[in-house]
Design a protein around this motif. Structure first.
Motif, short mmCIF file in Angstrom:
data_model
loop_
_atom_site.label_atom_id
_atom_site.label_comp_id
_atom_site.label_asym_id
_atom_site.label_seq_id
_atom_site.Cartn_x
_atom_site.Cartn_y
_atom_site.Cartn_z
N ILE A 1 0.64 -1.37 0.19
CA ILE A 1 0.03 0.25 -0.07
C ILE A 1 1.06 1.14 0.06
CG2 ILE A 1 -1.96 -1.18 1.12
CD1 ILE A 1 -1.13 0.46 3.73
N GLN A 2 2.00 1.03 0.15
CA GLN A 2 3.25 2.25 -0.04
C GLN A 2 3.73 2.50 -1.13
OE1 GLN A 2 5.57 2.79 3.95
NE2 GLN A 2 4.75 0.87 4.46
N VAL A 3 3.63 1.49 -2.27
CA VAL A 3 4.09 1.54 -3.33
C VAL A 3 3.79 2.89 -4.21
CG1 VAL A 3 4.02 0.55 -5.76
CG2 VAL A 3 4.43 -0.90 -3.65
N GLU A 4 2.50 3.37 -4.30
CA GLU A 4 2.15 4.37 -5.10
C GLU A 4 2.72 5.50 -4.59
OE1 GLU A 4 -0.06 4.73 -7.58
OE2 GLU A 4 -0.67 2.50 -7.77
N ARG A 5 2.79 5.74 -3.22
CA ARG A 5 3.27 7.03 -2.80
C ARG A 5 5.03 6.98 -3.25
NH1 ARG A 5 6.12 7.05 1.67
NH2 ARG A 5 5.03 5.45 2.63
N VAL B 1 8.86 7.55 -10.69
CA VAL B 1 8.67 6.49 -11.40
C VAL B 1 7.63 5.86 -11.25
CG1 VAL B 1 11.36 6.05 -11.10
CG2 VAL B 1 9.56 5.04 -9.53
N GLU B 2 7.56 4.74 -12.33
CA GLU B 2 5.86 4.15 -12.32
C GLU B 2 5.97 3.26 -11.22
OE1 GLU B 2 3.47 4.38 -14.51
OE2 GLU B 2 4.59 6.17 -15.07
N ALA C 1 8.41 -3.90 -8.52
CA ALA C 1 9.60 -4.95 -8.68
C ALA C 1 10.52 -4.92 -7.47
CB ALA C 1 10.03 -4.68 -10.00
N VAL C 2 10.95 -3.81 -6.90
CA VAL C 2 12.00 -3.75 -6.01
C VAL C 2 11.47 -4.40 -4.73
CG1 VAL C 2 13.54 -2.25 -4.72
CG2 VAL C 2 13.13 -1.63 -7.00
N VAL C 3 10.30 -4.04 -4.18
CA VAL C 3 9.48 -4.85 -3.16
C VAL C 3 9.56 -6.25 -3.27
CG1 VAL C 3 7.36 -5.00 -1.65
CG2 VAL C 3 8.32 -2.63 -2.81
N ALA D 1 19.41 2.92 -4.42
CA ALA D 1 20.43 2.29 -5.45
C ALA D 1 19.88 2.29 -6.73
CB ALA D 1 21.00 0.96 -5.01
N GLU D 2 18.62 1.53 -6.89
CA GLU D 2 18.01 1.53 -8.04
C GLU D 2 17.11 2.53 -8.72
OE1 GLU D 2 16.64 -2.65 -8.41
OE2 GLU D 2 17.51 -3.23 -6.39
N VAL D 3 16.44 3.14 -7.61
CA VAL D 3 15.26 4.16 -8.01
C VAL D 3 15.84 5.49 -7.33
CG1 VAL D 3 13.11 4.88 -8.71
CG2 VAL D 3 13.71 2.31 -8.35
N PRO D 4 16.85 6.19 -7.47
CA PRO D 4 17.42 7.40 -6.72
C PRO D 4 16.45 8.24 -6.48
CG PRO D 4 19.11 6.74 -8.01
CD PRO D 4 17.60 5.96 -8.69
N SER D 5 16.08 9.03 -5.40
CA SER D 5 15.12 9.86 -4.98
C SER D 5 15.44 11.25 -5.83
CB SER D 5 15.19 10.07 -3.52
OG SER D 5 14.16 11.09 -3.30
N ARG D 6 14.38 11.98 -6.14
CA ARG D 6 14.61 13.11 -6.86
C ARG D 6 14.94 14.16 -6.10
NH1 ARG D 6 8.96 13.86 -10.01
NH2 ARG D 6 8.09 13.58 -7.94
N SER D 7 14.81 13.97 -4.49
CA SER D 7 15.06 15.09 -3.74
C SER D 7 16.39 15.39 -3.38
CB SER D 7 14.15 15.02 -2.50
OG SER D 7 14.48 13.62 -1.91
#
Length: 202
Positions: free
Chosen positions: A148-152, A159-160, A166-168, A196-202
């Protein structure tokens, strides 16, 4: 002399026991564990991409800002009753019974807050999202809470959702020996993998 002798024997036995069981045994076990399981004997420490130790895979931690608000680009851990949240020196549960008014109120408050944060119905929120573990240091959450946290997290990282999902899935551990316990997700390891795989934009 007969009066003193039992005390002398007891003192010698105490000293011998202290040396053998209090010093010798721990040193031997520590040495053996360092040889056969060095990573575990060192505390199962986890390092980030820069080689900096950021925690242990055995002890949970919070992913919040200085005000205690959830960091939007990180998967959140379950609540903790250990000191000031995940204080390893204050491991404990709340020790409140399931019908305790304070516990019921706290759970309802957490449920409402998570529903608002994740944009889901309160019925979708799993139990581990609103209850603490008995130790207060549980590093895992259920796959349902992670889901339930994936979308946020995906929105915060730009990212999509399928990318984060997939990482989860890659960091979801199954039942022990295939049938013991329930599947779990180690939050610290998952968040490091996301960095590592989906770096944060912040």
């Amino acid at each position: 002399m007969s009066f003193v002798r039992p005390y002398a024997v007891a003192l010698r036995f105490t000293l011998l026991s202290t040396v053998v069981l209090g010093l010798g045994y721990p040193l031997v076990i520590t040495g053996v564990s360092a040889v056969i399981a060095p990573e575990r004997s060192a505390g199962s420490l986890v390092e980030n991409a820069d080689g900096e130790v950021v925690g242990s895979r055995l002890i949970g931690q919070s992913f919040t800002d200085s005000d205690g608000a959830a960091l939007p680009d990180y998967v959140q851990s379950r609540p903790s009753a250990a000191g000031d949240s995940y204080d390893a020196s204050a491991s404990s549960g709340s020790n409140l019974g399931p019908e305790n008014p304070d516990l019921v109120a706290a759970i309802e408050e957490r449920r409402a807050a998570i529903a608002e944060l994740e944009g889901v119905a309160v019925e979708e929120i799993p139990a581990d999202a609103v209850t603490t573990s008995s130790s207060g240091l549980d590093p895992h959450i259920s796959p349902e809470y992670a889901a339930i946290q994936v979308e946020r997290v995906a929105e915060a990282r730009g990212v999509e959702p399928d990318v984060v999902r997939a990482v989860v899935e890659q960091h979801t551990d199954g039942r022990g020996l295939g049938f013991l316990g329930e599947p779990t997700v180690n939050v610290l390891e998952l968040n490091l993998a996301l960095d590592a795989e989906v770096p944060s934009r912040s």
